[in-house]
Design a protein around this motif. Structure first.
Motif, PDB file in Angstrom:
ATOM      1  N   GLU A  51       0.819  -1.214   0.000  1.00 46.84           N
ATOM      2  CA  GLU A  51       0.000   0.000   0.000  1.00 46.84           C
ATOM      3  C   GLU A  51       0.854   1.267   0.000  1.00 46.84           C
ATOM      4  O   GLU A  51       0.555   2.230  -0.711  1.00 46.84           O
ATOM      5  N   THR A 100       0.774   4.009  -2.875  1.00 47.52           N
ATOM      6  CA  THR A 100       0.376   5.376  -2.535  1.00 47.52           C
ATOM      7  C   THR A 100       1.344   6.384  -3.142  1.00 47.52           C
ATOM      8  O   THR A 100       0.938   7.408  -3.708  1.00 47.52           O
ATOM      9  N   LYS A 129      -7.161   5.425  -1.123  1.00 49.44           N
ATOM     10  CA  LYS A 129      -7.455   4.231  -0.317  1.00 49.44           C
ATOM     11  C   LYS A 129      -8.510   3.364  -1.004  1.00 49.44           C
ATOM     12  O   LYS A 129      -8.390   2.133  -1.042  1.00 49.44           O
TER      13      LYS A 129
END
Length: 226
Positions: free
Chosen positions: A149, A153, A169
């Motif tokens: 993640e 990101t 998200k």
């Protein structure tokens, strides 16, 4: 022109911008400095028709100095930057050539150690997939994906220019679900989860932006017909 001088922007009467990476809102007779997001200094602003636009500071400032409506530059494939105190406007092809001539841009050959590490990573992933197929337990597989993640990101912010954390998200979660659904179908082999996640995130971002453009055109059409 002085860097501290505030300049109005055609088509955006509620804002002023200066050369110090500052944009201020003039709403409700109050001067409010807007918070710029990300390395490029992106900000959401409303035009004279109350339509929201996301622009970078340098593009907003360029349009103010040249007295160009920023909406006229949308979807033109132009990259605007400031180099040595002057504006530089490039097409996509010119931008790619500029990046390729930068000293930091080079093709680094992959070493055998890196190849071994990538192969081992793929093998670990395939072991998790087989465990998921045998037992139906996808905890280790899901944990592996969510460890990406942070990397995803950074990719969404720097490359895809997604500055809304909630949107990032949602996109990442949907990319994870897409990978798991693909495994459930068993109609293709996913050898590299990292590559799959990058493609999924990029495709989902493009889909969202396409939907927003369609909705904006519908809103503009509705306002025109009122």
């Amino acid at each position: 022109m002085e860097r501290k001088e505030w300049i109005t922007v055609p088509g955006f009467p509620g804002y002023k911008v200066n050369g110090n990476r500052e944009i201020r809102s003039l709403k409700r007779n109050r001067d409010i400095l807007l918070k710029l997001r990300g390395r490029d200094g992106a900000v959401s602003v409303f035009d004279e028709d109350k339509v929201r636009h996301t622009l970078t500071w340098v593009r907003f400032y360029f349009c103010a100095v040249r007295q160009i409506d920023p909406r006229k530059l949308e979807r033109k494939g132009l990259f605007i930057s400031i180099q040595d105190g002057a504006f530089k406007v490039e097409t996509l092809r010119e931008r790619i050539r500029s990046i390729q001539t930068m000293p930091s841009y080079r093709d680094v050959p992959v070493t055998m150690e890196e190849l071994k590490e990538r192969f081992a990573e793929c093998m670990r992933f395939m072991d998790m997939v087989m465990e998921y197929y045998r037992t139906g337990n996808g905890e280790s597989l899901t944990a592996l994906l969510y460890r990406m993640e942070g990397e995803q990101t950074v990719y969404m912010v720097k490359s895809l220019r997604l500055y809304d954390p909630e949107v990032r998200k949602d996109i990442f979660s949907e990319a994870v679900d897409t990978l798991l659904r693909t495994l459930d179908k068993r109609d293709r082999i996913i050898a590299n989860p990292r590559t799959f996640m990058y493609k999924a995130v990029r495709n989902l971002t493009g889909l969202i932006r396409k939907q927003k453009n369609i909705q904006r055109k519908l809103n503009e059409s509705y306002l025109t017909n009122i």
